[in-house]
Design a protein around this motif. Structure first.
Motif, PDB file in Angstrom:
ATOM      1  N   TYR A 275       0.857  -1.183   0.000  1.00 31.40           N
ATOM      2  CA  TYR A 275       0.000   0.000   0.000  1.00 31.40           C
ATOM      3  C   TYR A 275       0.890   1.230   0.000  1.00 31.40           C
ATOM      4  N   TYR A 276       0.987   1.887  -1.159  1.00 33.48           N
ATOM      5  CA  TYR A 276       1.836   3.071  -1.278  1.00 33.48           C
ATOM      6  C   TYR A 276       1.375   3.936  -2.437  1.00 33.48           C
ATOM      7  N   LEU A 277       1.853   5.161  -2.439  1.00 31.93           N
ATOM      8  CA  LEU A 277       1.663   6.088  -3.554  1.00 31.93           C
ATOM      9  C   LEU A 277       3.029   6.648  -3.912  1.00 31.93           C
ATOM     10  N   ALA A 278       3.464   6.390  -5.133  1.00 27.86           N
ATOM     11  CA  ALA A 278       4.769   6.858  -5.601  1.00 27.86           C
ATOM     12  C   ALA A 278       4.580   7.986  -6.610  1.00 27.86           C
ATOM     13  N   LEU A 279       5.351   9.047  -6.431  1.00 31.90           N
ATOM     14  CA  LEU A 279       5.395  10.173  -7.354  1.00 31.90           C
ATOM     15  C   LEU A 279       6.841  10.343  -7.804  1.00 31.90           C
ATOM     16  N   SER A 280       7.043  10.451  -9.118  1.00 32.89           N
ATOM     17  CA  SER A 280       8.406  10.457  -9.659  1.00 32.89           C
ATOM     18  C   SER A 280       8.573  11.563 -10.687  1.00 32.89           C
ATOM     19  N   PRO A 281       9.053  12.753 -10.278  1.00 31.74           N
ATOM     20  CA  PRO A 281       9.433  13.762 -11.264  1.00 31.74           C
ATOM     21  C   PRO A 281      10.468  13.178 -12.223  1.00 31.74           C
ATOM     22  N   SER A 282      10.284  13.460 -13.525  1.00 23.65           N
ATOM     23  CA  SER A 282      11.090  12.749 -14.514  1.00 23.65           C
ATOM     24  C   SER A 282      11.337  13.593 -15.756  1.00 23.65           C
ATOM     25  N   THR A 283      12.452  13.263 -16.412  1.00 22.45           N
ATOM     26  CA  THR A 283      12.753  13.883 -17.701  1.00 22.45           C
ATOM     27  C   THR A 283      11.904  13.303 -18.820  1.00 22.45           C
ATOM     28  N   SER A 284      11.364  12.099 -18.628  1.00 22.11           N
ATOM     29  CA  SER A 284      10.880  11.307 -19.757  1.00 22.11           C
ATOM     30  C   SER A 284       9.647  10.500 -19.374  1.00 22.11           C
ATOM     31  N   TRP A 285       8.952  10.008 -20.370  1.00 27.83           N
ATOM     32  CA  TRP A 285       7.884   9.029 -20.210  1.00 27.83           C
ATOM     33  C   TRP A 285       7.774   8.255 -21.520  1.00 27.83           C
ATOM     34  N   PRO A 286       7.218   7.045 -21.514  1.00 27.19           N
ATOM     35  CA  PRO A 286       6.715   6.267 -20.382  1.00 27.19           C
ATOM     36  C   PRO A 286       7.848   5.590 -19.610  1.00 27.19           C
ATOM     37  N   ARG A 287       7.486   4.968 -18.494  1.00 26.90           N
ATOM     38  CA  ARG A 287       8.470   4.255 -17.690  1.00 26.90           C
ATOM     39  C   ARG A 287       8.620   2.845 -18.249  1.00 26.90           C
ATOM     40  N   GLN A 288       9.146   2.788 -19.459  1.00 29.05           N
ATOM     41  CA  GLN A 288       9.317   1.504 -20.137  1.00 29.05           C
ATOM     42  C   GLN A 288      10.699   1.388 -20.766  1.00 29.05           C
ATOM     43  N   GLY A 289      11.653   2.153 -20.256  1.00 30.66           N
ATOM     44  CA  GLY A 289      13.012   2.087 -20.763  1.00 30.66           C
ATOM     45  C   GLY A 289      13.310   3.190 -21.756  1.00 30.66           C
ATOM     46  N   VAL A 290      14.612   3.432 -21.971  1.00 29.01           N
ATOM     47  CA  VAL A 290      15.070   4.529 -22.823  1.00 29.01           C
ATOM     48  C   VAL A 290      14.527   4.409 -24.239  1.00 29.01           C
ATOM     49  N   HIS A 291      14.475   3.190 -24.798  1.00 32.00           N
ATOM     50  CA  HIS A 291      14.025   3.035 -26.173  1.00 32.00           C
ATOM     51  C   HIS A 291      12.601   3.534 -26.356  1.00 32.00           C
ATOM     52  N   ASP A 292      11.699   3.232 -25.400  1.00 38.49           N
ATOM     53  CA  ASP A 292      10.321   3.699 -25.520  1.00 38.49           C
ATOM     54  C   ASP A 292      10.205   5.193 -25.239  1.00 38.49           C
ATOM     55  N   ALA A 293      11.056   5.721 -24.365  1.00 33.86           N
ATOM     56  CA  ALA A 293      11.052   7.167 -24.158  1.00 33.86           C
ATOM     57  C   ALA A 293      11.413   7.893 -25.450  1.00 33.86           C
ATOM     58  N   ARG A 294      12.295   7.296 -26.237  1.00 35.75           N
ATOM     59  CA  ARG A 294      12.633   7.868 -27.537  1.00 35.75           C
ATOM     60  C   ARG A 294      11.532   7.629 -28.553  1.00 35.75           C
ATOM     61  N   ARG A 295      11.023   6.384 -28.624  1.00 41.35           N
ATOM     62  CA  ARG A 295      10.079   5.988 -29.675  1.00 41.35           C
ATOM     63  C   ARG A 295       8.685   6.556 -29.461  1.00 41.35           C
ATOM     64  N   VAL A 296       8.189   6.499 -28.209  1.00 40.37           N
ATOM     65  CA  VAL A 296       6.800   6.874 -27.930  1.00 40.37           C
ATOM     66  C   VAL A 296       6.632   8.377 -27.780  1.00 40.37           C
ATOM     67  N   SER A 297       7.550   9.021 -27.051  1.00 41.14           N
ATOM     68  CA  SER A 297       7.331  10.425 -26.690  1.00 41.14           C
ATOM     69  C   SER A 297       8.463  11.371 -27.068  1.00 41.14           C
ATOM     70  N   SER A 298       9.549  10.832 -27.604  1.00 41.97           N
ATOM     71  CA  SER A 298      10.723  11.647 -27.952  1.00 41.97           C
ATOM     72  C   SER A 298      11.223  12.449 -26.756  1.00 41.97           C
ATOM     73  N   THR A 299      11.217  11.808 -25.574  1.00 40.66           N
ATOM     74  CA  THR A 299      11.625  12.517 -24.361  1.00 40.66           C
ATOM     75  C   THR A 299      12.891  11.961 -23.716  1.00 40.66           C
ATOM     76  N   SER A 300      13.592  11.059 -24.391  1.00 45.02           N
ATOM     77  CA  SER A 300      14.895  10.658 -23.861  1.00 45.02           C
ATOM     78  C   SER A 300      15.827  11.870 -23.895  1.00 45.02           C
ATOM     79  N   VAL A 301      16.853  11.830 -23.058  1.00 41.99           N
ATOM     80  CA  VAL A 301      17.745  12.984 -22.879  1.00 41.99           C
ATOM     81  C   VAL A 301      19.152  12.609 -23.327  1.00 41.99           C
ATOM     82  N   TRP A 302      19.805  13.527 -24.040  1.00 41.51           N
ATOM     83  CA  TRP A 302      21.189  13.320 -24.433  1.00 41.51           C
ATOM     84  C   TRP A 302      22.116  14.118 -23.523  1.00 41.51           C
TER      85      TRP A 302
END
Length: 318
Positions: A275-302
């Motif tokens: 039983y918890y609530l997690a909040l995660s400020p982030s550079t990117s989404w979704p939380r499915q690895g760098v490849h999906d951050a690039r492919r899905v939302s173009s939010t990976s960081v260089w």
């Protein structure tokens, strides 16, 4: 003088807050208490902390990462979510930074500490500074690319809150405008099924993320918050006269991941018992690895060769 990280947990405190962190385990803040009454703000997993070096049977990257997770406030870098292979190495589920051993330099006044490590699977030196200032804890992180090659990453700070802050009477307010559901948790939806905060699609219809649920609700929620008017989030529980506000660097971390677990997962590691609530400020989404951050939302960081980037998150008692 910088001293080597040791297995022992280290405590930093002032008249408002007391925190315990683990230099040998990613600098993770494992406990954060209100000093006036010792009330715990962060969730501690019922299975506890896996001892450093404990023998374990062979397992997938996901299982191994979960065994080493026990809640708290941790750094997710240079990957989060699914393990990905990049630059000839597995980056691991939720990355390397939260498992690394850090050198630890306490501040002279006893209310701050600086943690530094050099990652192995990425050419990154990471510095994590924890500073208590009145009722506020500020966590500043800096990454520096020490190589001659640009590298692609994603970066987040995960804060996992538990009872008594999280209860059926808890409310969440944020500056977010947009909510995207997580298709891995909510069936028959996609990332484009956006709704205005605080609503999003659940498996049984539209749900309100502003309101919490009971520990035995048999519910799991995951979503991605974006388009913030202010990069803030406030959890409030009137039953305990308790509220905390998160404020973070919206320029570097424009998104926030939301995850509520209330007895919804009947397999490892939760077994209907988390039983918890997690909040995660982030550079990117979704939380499915760098490849999906690039492919899905173009939010990976260089992080370019020799470049240094910094970001921060603050938690305040309000």
């Amino acid at each position: 003088m910088t001293t080597p990280a040791t297995p022992a947990a280290t405590t930093v405190q002032n008249e408002h807050l007391q925190l315990t962190h683990r230099p040998d385990r990613g600098g993770t803040i494992t406990s954060l208490r209100r000093a006036s009454d010792g009330l715990e703000l962060l969730w501690q997993a019922p299975w506890g902390e896996l001892p450093i070096g404990a023998a374990r049977p062979p397992a997938t990257a996901s299982t191994t990462a979960t065994e080493h997770w026990s809640g708290g406030w941790r750094t997710l870098f240079p990957n989060s979510g699914r393990n990905v292979t990049l630059y000839g190495a597995d980056l691991g589920t939720d990355g390397e930074a939260y498992l690394a051993s850090y050198d630890c330099t306490p501040g002279e006044d006893g209310t701050s500490v600086t943690l530094t490590t050099r990652l192995v699977r990425m050419p990154i030196r990471l510095t994590r500074t924890l500073v208590l200032d009145g009722p506020t804890l500020r966590v500043t992180e800096t990454v520096r690319n020490e190589s001659g090659q640009d590298v692609e990453v994603m970066w987040a700070q995960e804060l996992c809150f538990g009872p008594p802050l999280v209860s059926p009477t808890t409310t969440l307010t944020t500056g977010a405008s947009i909510v995207r559901p997580d298709p891995d948790t909510t069936h028959s939806v996609g990332y484009d099924d956006v709704m205005p905060w605080p609503r999003t699609q659940g498996n049984s219809g539209v749900i309100n993320l502003r309101k919490s649920v009971a520990a035995d609700a048999k519910e799991t929620r995951k979503a991605y918050l974006s388009d913030f008017t202010e990069h803030t989030a406030t959890l409030r529980n009137p039953e305990f006269d308790l509220a905390v506000q998160l404020t973070w660097d919206g320029e570097q971390m424009p998104f926030c991941w939301y995850e509520l677990e209330a007895g919804g997962q009947d397999d490892f590691p939760h077994f209907l018992n988390s039983y918890y609530l997690a909040l995660s400020p982030s550079t990117s989404w979704p939380r499915q690895g760098v490849h999906d951050a690039r492919r899905v939302s173009s939010t990976s960081v260089w992080v370019t060769a020799g470049q240094e980037l910094s970001t921060w998150v603050e938690l305040s008692l309000v």
